[in-house]
Design an enzyme around this catalytic site. Structure first.
Site, mmCIF file in Angstrom:
data_model
loop_
_atom_site.group_PDB
_atom_site.id
_atom_site.type_symbol
_atom_site.label_atom_id
_atom_site.label_comp_id
_atom_site.label_asym_id
_atom_site.label_seq_id
_atom_site.Cartn_x
_atom_site.Cartn_y
_atom_site.Cartn_z
ATOM 1 N N ASP A 213 2.531 32.231 -2.972
ATOM 2 C CA ASP A 213 1.460 31.547 -3.690
ATOM 3 C C ASP A 213 1.996 31.140 -5.053
ATOM 4 O OD1 ASP A 213 -0.425 31.909 -1.641
ATOM 5 O OD2 ASP A 213 -1.065 33.843 -2.431
ATOM 6 N N ASP B 75 -3.653 27.412 1.463
ATOM 7 C CA ASP B 75 -4.949 27.990 1.094
ATOM 8 C C ASP B 75 -5.953 26.899 0.733
ATOM 9 O OD1 ASP B 75 -3.776 30.530 1.364
ATOM 10 O OD2 ASP B 75 -3.245 30.606 -0.759
#
EC number: 3.4.23.36
Length: 171
Positions: free
Chosen positions: A118, A136
């Protein structure tokens, strides 16, 4: 373009964009050494390895948990892919394609590295949102698309009446 093809296009584009951004930022830059990169007063690029699921829940340090999450992601992708195959609206097909592409992108990370990379961190003042990636964001956009499709008159009508040759829904 059929709903399925639109969904397939969304899936492929999501997967390519997700993996390209992750590989490019992690291996093609010095982000790991020089983070955070300030993009705007409210956004940074950072490096976070998420061994859990959304919001870092259910962190998995061992191999069994890692592979269970990979298997769960693949099972969800297969199920949603089958639903996408039967999509009756372009919005539904695209929404499902975004979710499947995001799930596969994160599953690739988890299988290859043991965690999901991430890198986008949004914040303002003392408020901080979780760190996320393209996969995401695609999953969230896909869920919004599912909600919008379910609220549209065409979406409700398509689900209310079975197609010709399909048996009537059973209660």
């Amino acid at each position: 373009m059929t709903p399925f093809r639109a969904g397939l296009l969304a899936l492929v584009l999501t997967l390519i964009l997700d993996q390209a951004t992750k590989l490019g930022l992690y291996f093609g830059t010095d982000l790991v050494l020089t983070q955070p990169w300030r993009l705007a007063p409210f956004a940074d690029f950072v490096v976070v390895w998420n061994r859990g699921v959304s919001y870092g829940l259910f962190q998995q340090e061992g191999g069994i948990g890692r592979w269970l999450l990979v298997a769960l992601s693949l099972a969800a992708a297969i199920g949603l892919g089958l639903w996408m195959r039967r999509a009756t609206s372009r919005l539904l097909g695209i929404a499902l394609g975004l979710i499947v592409g995001g799930a596969l992108g994160n599953a690739i990370d988890r299988a290859a590295y043991g965690a999901v990379f991430d890198f986008v961190h949004l914040h303002a003042g003392g408020w901080s949102w979780y760190v996320f990636n393209v996969a995401d964001a695609a999953i969230v956009a896909g869920v919004i698309g599912l909600i919008l499709d379910s609220l549209s008159p065409d979406g409700r009508k398509d689900r209310a009446s079975p197609a010709r040759g399909d048996p009537a829904p059973r209660l």
